[in-house]
Design a protein around this motif. Sequence first.
Motif, PDB file in Angstrom:
ATOM      1  N   HIS A 207       0.708  -1.475   0.035  1.00  0.00           N
ATOM      2  CA  HIS A 207       0.040   0.054   0.071  1.00  0.00           C
ATOM      3  C   HIS A 207       0.868   1.361   0.085  1.00  0.00           C
ATOM      4  CE1 HIS A 207      -3.481   2.775   1.208  1.00  0.00           C
ATOM      5  NE2 HIS A 207      -3.993   1.866   0.866  1.00  0.00           N
ATOM      6  N   ARG A 209       0.212   4.051   1.482  1.00  0.00           N
ATOM      7  CA  ARG A 209       0.421   4.809   2.776  1.00  0.00           C
ATOM      8  C   ARG A 209       0.617   3.766   3.844  1.00  0.00           C
ATOM      9  NH1 ARG A 209      -3.707   7.237   6.642  1.00  0.00           N
ATOM     10  NH2 ARG A 209      -2.468   8.701   7.639  1.00  0.00           N
ATOM     11  N   ASP A 211      -1.706   2.496   6.579  1.00  0.00           N
ATOM     12  CA  ASP A 211      -2.578   2.695   7.865  1.00  0.00           C
ATOM     13  C   ASP A 211      -2.773   1.518   8.390  1.00  0.00           C
ATOM     14  OD1 ASP A 211      -4.018   3.331   9.979  1.00  0.00           O
ATOM     15  OD2 ASP A 211      -4.955   5.188   8.901  1.00  0.00           O
ATOM     16  N   LYS A 214      -6.301   0.772   9.214  1.00  0.00           N
ATOM     17  CA  LYS A 214      -7.371   0.512   7.949  1.00  0.00           C
ATOM     18  C   LYS A 214      -7.011  -0.666   7.382  1.00  0.00           C
ATOM     19  CE  LYS A 214      -8.337   5.495   7.373  1.00  0.00           C
ATOM     20  NZ  LYS A 214      -8.316   6.543   6.376  1.00  0.00           N
ATOM     21  N   GLU A 215      -6.019  -1.464   8.014  1.00  0.00           N
ATOM     22  CA  GLU A 215      -5.339  -2.627   7.596  1.00  0.00           C
ATOM     23  C   GLU A 215      -4.855  -2.426   5.793  1.00  0.00           C
ATOM     24  OE1 GLU A 215      -5.810  -7.418   8.121  1.00  0.00           O
ATOM     25  OE2 GLU A 215      -7.644  -6.200   8.241  1.00  0.00           O
ATOM     26  N   GLU A 216      -4.214  -0.985   5.775  1.00  0.00           N
ATOM     27  CA  GLU A 216      -3.596  -0.932   4.396  1.00  0.00           C
ATOM     28  C   GLU A 216      -2.330  -1.549   4.179  1.00  0.00           C
ATOM     29  OE1 GLU A 216      -5.704   3.399   3.774  1.00  0.00           O
ATOM     30  OE2 GLU A 216      -3.651   3.436   4.576  1.00  0.00           O
ATOM     31  N   ARG A 217      -2.380  -2.990   3.927  1.00  0.00           N
ATOM     32  CA  ARG A 217      -1.184  -3.713   3.627  1.00  0.00           C
ATOM     33  C   ARG A 217      -0.901  -3.597   2.439  1.00  0.00           C
ATOM     34  NH1 ARG A 217      -0.504  -6.729   8.436  1.00  0.00           N
ATOM     35  NH2 ARG A 217      -2.453  -7.176   9.823  1.00  0.00           N
ATOM     36  N   SER A 219      -1.712  -3.011  -2.048  1.00  0.00           N
ATOM     37  CA  SER A 219      -1.924  -1.776  -2.890  1.00  0.00           C
ATOM     38  C   SER A 219      -3.407  -1.777  -3.341  1.00  0.00           C
ATOM     39  CB  SER A 219      -1.294  -1.877  -4.309  1.00  0.00           C
ATOM     40  OG  SER A 219      -1.464  -3.115  -4.922  1.00  0.00           O
ATOM     41  N   ASP A 221      -5.916  -2.565  -0.898  1.00  0.00           N
ATOM     42  CA  ASP A 221      -6.674  -2.394   0.308  1.00  0.00           C
ATOM     43  C   ASP A 221      -7.156  -1.194   0.624  1.00  0.00           C
ATOM     44  OD1 ASP A 221      -5.808  -5.156   0.601  1.00  0.00           O
ATOM     45  OD2 ASP A 221      -4.062  -4.518   2.034  1.00  0.00           O
TER      46      ASP A 221
END
Length: 221
Positions: A207, A209, A211, A214-217, A219, A221
């Motif tokens: 990802h 960013r 976060d 937000k479980e932004e693991r 790209s 997500d």
Amino acid sequence: MTDDNEPPPESKLTRSKERWAREGRFLTGKISRPEDQRLPPGQHLTKDWPTLDLGLTPNISRERWRLDVYGVVEQPIFWDFNQFTAQPQTKFLSDIHCVTTWSRYDNQWEGLATRDLLMACQPRDEARFVVLHSHDGYITNLSLEDFAAEDALLAHSWSGQPLEQEHGGPVRLVVPHLYFWKSAKWLQSIEFLSEDALGYWEVRGYHNRGDPWKEERYSGD
């Protein structure tokens, strides 16, 4: 030392993490509520501090270490370690959340707050992003807003001791509110940009960013 213009060599960790990104590994689909929880979704606590890197561990002494800050700034910076530590020093207590699912609470950091670095280098109005360059060839990107977070700093000490080489010493970035791959180890230079530029893991499916709440693991997500 790896050439600044060349990415680090592929490693077992690199190949594994690229596969995790393709497979969506570690995603839980849970909705987090950071106001009620301290541990982000999909994470587990550890009392250890696991070591993850690209297979290269630069041996940079404090005497040899330098920090270059450049790009769209009014005052480029070229500090040695003594000049760096002569700047205002700050202590923060924060948690670590790694994309590989471990978290560690209550880490004691000391170093230069990124907000104090911004006061020194004075980014121009068009500055929107920063790119962190490390001595092992690693690169990661952040928005200027994330870089300037209240508890973000360039850390030289952890738990009252000089930051160990395996954990990014002499100096690493610490941005506690994002997954820890954004907190570049073995910091060499900071580049301010008007346009975003993806880093090492970001071009490999992670990802932009990161976060953890937000479980932004990855790209998508």
